[in-house]
Motif scaffolding. Structure first.
Motif, PDB file in Angstrom:
ATOM      1  N   ARG A 378       0.834  -1.208   0.000  1.00  0.00           N
ATOM      2  CA  ARG A 378       0.000   0.000   0.000  1.00  0.00           C
ATOM      3  C   ARG A 378       0.865   1.253   0.000  1.00  0.00           C
ATOM      4  O   ARG A 378       0.613   2.193  -0.768  1.00  0.00           O
ATOM      5  CB  ARG A 378      -0.932   0.002   1.213  1.00  0.00           C
ATOM      6  N   ASP A 379       1.888   1.282   0.843  1.00  0.00           N
ATOM      7  CA  ASP A 379       2.767   2.451   0.892  1.00  0.00           C
ATOM      8  C   ASP A 379       3.474   2.655  -0.445  1.00  0.00           C
ATOM      9  O   ASP A 379       3.607   3.794  -0.930  1.00  0.00           O
ATOM     10  CB  ASP A 379       3.807   2.284   2.004  1.00  0.00           C
ATOM     11  N   ILE A 381       2.472   1.737  -3.431  1.00  0.00           N
ATOM     12  CA  ILE A 381       1.513   2.189  -4.447  1.00  0.00           C
ATOM     13  C   ILE A 381       1.143   3.653  -4.220  1.00  0.00           C
ATOM     14  O   ILE A 381       1.073   4.457  -5.165  1.00  0.00           O
ATOM     15  CB  ILE A 381       0.256   1.296  -4.424  1.00  0.00           C
ATOM     16  N   ASN A 382       0.919   4.022  -2.969  1.00  0.00           N
ATOM     17  CA  ASN A 382       0.559   5.406  -2.661  1.00  0.00           C
ATOM     18  C   ASN A 382       1.660   6.374  -3.074  1.00  0.00           C
ATOM     19  O   ASN A 382       1.400   7.421  -3.698  1.00  0.00           O
ATOM     20  CB  ASN A 382       0.288   5.553  -1.158  1.00  0.00           C
ATOM     21  N   VAL A 383       2.890   6.059  -2.713  1.00  0.00           N
ATOM     22  CA  VAL A 383       4.015   6.963  -2.980  1.00  0.00           C
ATOM     23  C   VAL A 383       4.212   7.168  -4.480  1.00  0.00           C
ATOM     24  O   VAL A 383       4.533   8.269  -4.937  1.00  0.00           O
ATOM     25  CB  VAL A 383       5.298   6.416  -2.322  1.00  0.00           C
ATOM     26  N   GLY A 385       1.864   6.524  -6.926  1.00  0.00           N
ATOM     27  CA  GLY A 385       0.656   6.840  -7.685  1.00  0.00           C
ATOM     28  C   GLY A 385       0.272   5.753  -8.680  1.00  0.00           C
ATOM     29  O   GLY A 385      -0.053   6.060  -9.842  1.00  0.00           O
ATOM     30  N   TRP A 387      -2.264   3.383  -8.315  1.00  0.00           N
ATOM     31  CA  TRP A 387      -3.594   2.780  -8.167  1.00  0.00           C
ATOM     32  C   TRP A 387      -4.329   2.674  -9.508  1.00  0.00           C
ATOM     33  O   TRP A 387      -4.947   1.652  -9.818  1.00  0.00           O
ATOM     34  CB  TRP A 387      -4.436   3.577  -7.177  1.00  0.00           C
ATOM     35  N   ARG A 436     -10.049  -0.271  -0.184  1.00  0.00           N
ATOM     36  CA  ARG A 436     -10.199   1.149  -0.516  1.00  0.00           C
ATOM     37  C   ARG A 436     -11.615   1.463  -0.955  1.00  0.00           C
ATOM     38  O   ARG A 436     -12.175   2.504  -0.592  1.00  0.00           O
ATOM     39  CB  ARG A 436      -9.214   1.533  -1.629  1.00  0.00           C
TER      40      ARG A 436
END
Length: 438
Positions: A378-379, A381-383, A385, A387, A436
């Protein structure tokens, strides 16, 4: 640099304790040829990449040179298959295995690095088997190298050290030479490395010719066996780095007069950058083990993939003793997405959590290991971008035409499967996307 030795490996007893599970599953080294832990996964992968490459090597005509690209997702077992290939063709070939990220700069690699390391690896291997390269050849190459870089600050400092006796005594003069010492220089970023590389770039033809002289001299000493260079770990570099090395610089690499197996990132085959990878190299692509059909849920199974991965675990773990619950095994196998390294890493961390409260792996331990992995995914993917790119793959079972789609393949957040060659996201990524949405 390491060679591939065909001696029978010592059997590793299946783990009967949780600490032994961690040990047996936490080893990152590829299995040597003939290791009893090896499992044939070709039916689960739906390809015969390794077998086809072996057949092509065995069918090679004497005047033919094979330059092959062995391609798969990182963590799919490519290094283990390379070692097995070396064992299967050992009667006709003398394999020489080089781990690029170990022997060279693990971030950036250029043709000068690769050519220098090949020359040194061949020279060292020939001494190891008692068939040293001609002294005249070694002196000539050393003299050319010294003359070419004599004006650099690094060479001037080297000469000063030698004059002061700092270099020391070496059993083999060539190994203590400036040419050999340059290997250490090339591994780390520095002002000296940049200067030396700029000089070498002025003599590309001479450098290649010297390497080919080494290769041909070695070939003459091998008694009819052909030299087979295996350059592994190239898929750990950023695709743009290897595109520059292997595709833009294809003419230089393909001018090497020996059989060669390379391991570029899979994205260079899927979405070429400067040119088609398979226009310069014979490509053998190995799929991830398929666990289900593309229309099934991520926790469902179809085909032989699930049982094959259970056999992988059974060769490392006494499943009846430490993981008797079939539901636990199914959860771990499904959560791996068919990736061997993913599965072994999940099992290793599951055993670590299980040690805190018992002697067997339970469902709660599996979920702790999975939660740990999901947090990291998750971290990441978030960092970055990612998704949207992952959502596109999950919905269409295809990769998009953007750099982010290739990035998630490079970082093992999505896989390519057999049959129609469809794609899907990592099962734990799917769980994150559903969380999500909720």
């Amino acid at each position: 640099m390491s060679t591939l030795v065909s001696a029978t490996p010592r059997a590793l007893a299946p783990a009967r304790t949780l600490s032994d599970v961690v040990h047996n599953c936490d080893q990152d080294d590829p299995l040597p040829s003939g290791d009893p832990r090896w499992q044939d996964l070709s039916e689960g992968r739906g390809d015969a990449a390794a077998e086809t490459l072996v057949q092509d090597l065995q069918a090679r005509q004497s005047e033919q040179i094979i330059h092959a690209a062995f391609v798969s997702h990182r963590g799919a077992g490519k290094s283990t298959e390379l070692r097995r290939i070396a064992g299967l063709v050992g009667e006709a070939y003398h394999p020489l295995y080089i781990e690029a990220t170990v022997e060279m700069d693990p971030i950036r690699i250029e043709s000068e690095d690769l050519l220098l390391n090949i020359a040194l690896a061949v020279e060292k291997e020939m001494r190891r088997i008692g068939k040293s390269l001609p002294a005249e050849l070694l002196r000539r190459v050393e003299q050319w190298f010294a003359d070419a870089i004599r004006s650099t600050k690094w060479a001037q400092g080297y000469d000063a050290n030698v004059a002061a006796g700092i270099e020391g005594k070496f059993e083999i003069p060539f190994l203590g030479s400036m040419f050999a010492q340059a290997k250490a220089l090339m591994r780390y970023e520095s002002e000296y490395r940049t200067e030396v590389k700029q000089v070498l770039k002025k003599f590309p033809g001479t450098l290649i010719q010297n390497v080919n002289d080494f290769l041909e001299a070695a070939q003459q000493e091998l008694g009819g066996r052909a030299l087979l260079l295996m350059i592994d770990n190239l898929d750990r570099y950023e695709p743009s780095v290897i595109d520059e090395l292997l595709v833009v610089g294809a003419d230089r690499i393909r001018s090497l007069r020996c059989n060669l197996i390379l391991t570029p990132p899979i994205s260079l085959l899927l979405q070429p950058r400067s040119a088609q990878l398979d226009a310069s190299y014979a490509c053998y692509d190995m799929f991830t083990v398929r666990l289900r059909r593309r229309d099934q849920r991520y926790d469902e199974f179809d085909g032989k993939g699930r049982d094959l991965l259970e056999q992988v675990l059974a060769k490392r773990i006494d499943l009846d003793v430490v993981m008797p619950d079939k539901e636990v095994r199914d959860r771990l196998i499904a959560a791996s997405g068919g990736g061997i390294r993913e599965l072994l890493d999940l099992v290793s961390w599951t055993a670590r959590f299980a040690r805190l409260g018992g002697e067997k792996i339970a469902e709660r331990d599996v979920e702790k290991a999975i939660a740990r992995r999901k947090q990291r995914l998750r971290d990441q993917i978030n960092v970055n971008g990612w998704w949207e790119a992952l959502g596109h793959i999950a919905e269409t079972k295809e990769v998009g035409d953007d750099d982010k789609s290739l990035a998630v393949l490079f970082h093992r957040l999505a896989f390519k499967y057999n049959g129609e060659g469809w794609y899907d996201v990592h099962p734990l990524v799917d769980e994150l996307m559903r969380e999500r949405r909720r």
